[in-house]
Design a protein around this motif. Structure first.
Motif, mmCIF file in Angstrom:
data_model
loop_
_atom_site.group_PDB
_atom_site.id
_atom_site.type_symbol
_atom_site.label_atom_id
_atom_site.label_comp_id
_atom_site.label_asym_id
_atom_site.label_seq_id
_atom_site.Cartn_x
_atom_site.Cartn_y
_atom_site.Cartn_z
ATOM 1 N N ARG A 48 13.141 13.771 27.313
ATOM 2 C CA ARG A 48 13.393 13.570 28.749
ATOM 3 C C ARG A 48 12.158 13.981 29.554
ATOM 4 O O ARG A 48 11.732 13.275 30.461
ATOM 5 C CB ARG A 48 14.624 14.360 29.168
ATOM 6 C CG ARG A 48 15.098 14.088 30.557
ATOM 7 C CD ARG A 48 16.448 14.706 30.902
ATOM 8 N NE ARG A 48 16.686 16.039 30.369
ATOM 9 C CZ ARG A 48 17.550 16.326 29.388
ATOM 10 N NH1 ARG A 48 18.271 15.387 28.824
ATOM 11 N NH2 ARG A 48 17.700 17.570 28.982
ATOM 12 N N LEU A 49 11.566 15.121 29.205
ATOM 13 C CA LEU A 49 10.360 15.581 29.884
ATOM 14 C C LEU A 49 9.221 14.594 29.699
ATOM 15 O O LEU A 49 8.498 14.272 30.642
ATOM 16 C CB LEU A 49 9.952 16.967 29.384
ATOM 17 C CG LEU A 49 8.614 17.479 29.920
ATOM 18 C CD1 LEU A 49 8.693 17.730 31.427
ATOM 19 C CD2 LEU A 49 8.199 18.736 29.194
ATOM 20 N N SER A 50 9.056 14.092 28.490
ATOM 21 C CA SER A 50 7.988 13.146 28.195
ATOM 22 C C SER A 50 8.120 11.880 29.039
ATOM 23 O O SER A 50 7.143 11.396 29.619
ATOM 24 C CB SER A 50 7.997 12.806 26.705
ATOM 25 O OG SER A 50 6.982 11.885 26.404
ATOM 26 N N ARG A 51 9.335 11.351 29.127
ATOM 27 C CA ARG A 51 9.566 10.147 29.935
ATOM 28 C C ARG A 51 9.293 10.418 31.417
ATOM 29 O O ARG A 51 8.663 9.608 32.097
ATOM 30 C CB ARG A 51 10.989 9.631 29.750
ATOM 31 C CG ARG A 51 11.232 8.949 28.423
ATOM 32 C CD ARG A 51 12.586 8.236 28.388
ATOM 33 N NE ARG A 51 13.710 9.097 28.735
ATOM 34 C CZ ARG A 51 14.352 9.887 27.870
ATOM 35 N NH1 ARG A 51 13.982 9.912 26.604
ATOM 36 N NH2 ARG A 51 15.371 10.639 28.270
ATOM 37 N N GLU A 52 9.755 11.536 31.899
ATOM 38 C CA GLU A 52 9.561 11.861 33.311
ATOM 39 C C GLU A 52 8.087 12.116 33.613
ATOM 40 O O GLU A 52 7.598 11.739 34.676
ATOM 41 C CB GLU A 52 10.415 13.067 33.705
ATOM 42 C CG GLU A 52 10.610 13.216 35.187
ATOM 43 C CD GLU A 52 11.266 12.027 35.863
ATOM 44 O OE1 GLU A 52 10.908 11.757 37.035
ATOM 45 O OE2 GLU A 52 12.134 11.360 35.260
ATOM 46 N N ARG A 53 7.375 12.736 32.686
ATOM 47 C CA ARG A 53 5.937 12.980 32.857
ATOM 48 C C ARG A 53 5.193 11.658 32.971
ATOM 49 O O ARG A 53 4.362 11.459 33.865
ATOM 50 C CB ARG A 53 5.397 13.816 31.696
ATOM 51 C CG ARG A 53 3.913 14.106 31.811
ATOM 52 C CD ARG A 53 3.389 14.951 30.663
ATOM 53 N NE ARG A 53 3.794 14.420 29.385
ATOM 54 C CZ ARG A 53 4.436 15.118 28.440
ATOM 55 N NH1 ARG A 53 4.749 16.380 28.642
ATOM 56 N NH2 ARG A 53 4.759 14.560 27.304
ATOM 57 N N GLU A 54 5.493 10.706 32.082
ATOM 58 C CA GLU A 54 4.846 9.384 32.128
ATOM 59 C C GLU A 54 5.122 8.691 33.458
ATOM 60 O O GLU A 54 4.217 8.108 34.073
ATOM 61 C CB GLU A 54 5.329 8.518 30.972
ATOM 62 C CG GLU A 54 4.817 8.952 29.621
ATOM 63 C CD GLU A 54 5.452 8.166 28.475
ATOM 64 O OE1 GLU A 54 5.944 7.044 28.716
ATOM 65 O OE2 GLU A 54 5.434 8.685 27.343
ATOM 66 N N TYR A 55 6.365 8.747 33.902
ATOM 67 C CA TYR A 55 6.749 8.125 35.168
ATOM 68 C C TYR A 55 6.003 8.769 36.336
ATOM 69 O O TYR A 55 5.432 8.071 37.188
ATOM 70 C CB TYR A 55 8.265 8.254 35.367
ATOM 71 C CG TYR A 55 8.730 7.808 36.722
ATOM 72 C CD1 TYR A 55 8.860 6.455 37.026
ATOM 73 C CD2 TYR A 55 9.029 8.739 37.707
ATOM 74 C CE1 TYR A 55 9.272 6.045 38.279
ATOM 75 C CE2 TYR A 55 9.451 8.338 38.969
ATOM 76 C CZ TYR A 55 9.566 6.995 39.248
ATOM 77 O OH TYR A 55 9.980 6.594 40.490
ATOM 78 N N ILE A 57 3.204 10.553 36.376
ATOM 79 C CA ILE A 57 1.769 10.279 36.316
ATOM 80 C C ILE A 57 1.470 8.885 36.848
ATOM 81 O O ILE A 57 0.559 8.701 37.667
ATOM 82 C CB ILE A 57 1.236 10.461 34.875
ATOM 83 C CG1 ILE A 57 1.186 11.958 34.519
ATOM 84 C CG2 ILE A 57 -0.140 9.828 34.713
ATOM 85 C CD1 ILE A 57 0.854 12.243 33.069
ATOM 86 N N LYS A 58 2.237 7.911 36.428
ATOM 87 C CA LYS A 58 2.036 6.525 36.882
ATOM 88 C C LYS A 58 2.169 6.437 38.398
ATOM 89 O O LYS A 58 1.330 5.837 39.078
ATOM 90 C CB LYS A 58 3.045 5.608 36.203
ATOM 91 C CG LYS A 58 2.961 4.151 36.605
ATOM 92 C CD LYS A 58 4.009 3.340 35.858
ATOM 93 C CE LYS A 58 4.005 1.888 36.258
ATOM 94 N NZ LYS A 58 4.476 1.650 37.620
ATOM 95 N N ARG A 59 3.206 7.048 38.936
ATOM 96 C CA ARG A 59 3.436 6.985 40.384
ATOM 97 C C ARG A 59 2.381 7.775 41.162
ATOM 98 O O ARG A 59 1.959 7.334 42.239
ATOM 99 C CB ARG A 59 4.833 7.504 40.714
ATOM 100 C CG ARG A 59 5.979 6.647 40.219
ATOM 101 C CD ARG A 59 6.163 5.371 41.022
ATOM 102 N NE ARG A 59 6.202 5.578 42.460
ATOM 103 C CZ ARG A 59 7.254 5.979 43.167
ATOM 104 N NH1 ARG A 59 8.410 6.186 42.563
ATOM 105 N NH2 ARG A 59 7.159 6.153 44.480
ATOM 106 N N LEU A 60 1.949 8.914 40.660
ATOM 107 C CA LEU A 60 0.907 9.685 41.335
ATOM 108 C C LEU A 60 -0.402 8.908 41.383
ATOM 109 O O LEU A 60 -1.116 8.935 42.394
ATOM 110 C CB LEU A 60 0.692 11.035 40.641
ATOM 111 C CG LEU A 60 1.799 12.076 40.792
ATOM 112 C CD1 LEU A 60 1.548 13.256 39.865
ATOM 113 C CD2 LEU A 60 1.942 12.532 42.236
#
Length: 140
Positions: A48-55, A57-60
């Motif tokens: 869950r953390l990995s998916r949220e981190r990817e999301y 980073i992309k949005r930032l």
């Protein structure tokens, strides 16, 4: 730091096999005893953390005023462009009640405009992103 479950399992097995139980403190002993019971939850949490981190980073990266650095942790580091990191941190706390870490006064970062953003749940991350978008629009 977050570790791969396989690494933790290997460490637990090695410790159990090679260390007399009286050589570790009671907290470590308890952890070694209960870890197998929560391994599945740990793996889910890491995923869950990995998916949220990817999301996040992309949005930032889409904001245009942050240079986001790759991360494997529960936070991301960004270089702030067009304003000081202190200004950004102050805007976020004063206007939106969002706390980020201004790294400009930390050893090795002196005078450089870097921030650290914790990875939270989707709702909290969306609130942060909306605030950053508003700040970015005001900056133009």
């Amino acid at each position: 730091m977050i570790y791969e479950p396989s690494i933790i399992q290997r460490l637990v097995q090695d410790e159990r096999a090679n260390l007399a139980i009286w050589n570790i403190n009671s907290f470590a002993e308890y952890f070694l005893e209960i870890f197998p019971l929560y391994n599945r939850d740990y793996v889910k949490g890491c995923d869950r953390l990995s998916r949220e981190r990817e999301y996040l980073i992309k949005r930032l990266e889409e904001l245009g005023f942050l240079k986001v650095y790759p991360s494997q942790a529960n936070y991301v580091m960004c270089r702030v462009e067009g304003m000081s990191s202190r200004t950004l941190a102050n805007l976020l706390i004063d206007k939106y009640n969002i706390l980020i870490k201004d790294l400009s006064t930390k050893l090795g970062f002196e005078g450089r405009q870097y921030i650290r953003i914790a990875i939270k749940g989707r709702e909290e991350n969306e609130f942060l992103l909306k605030a950053l978008e508003e700040i970015g629009e005001e900056k133009k």
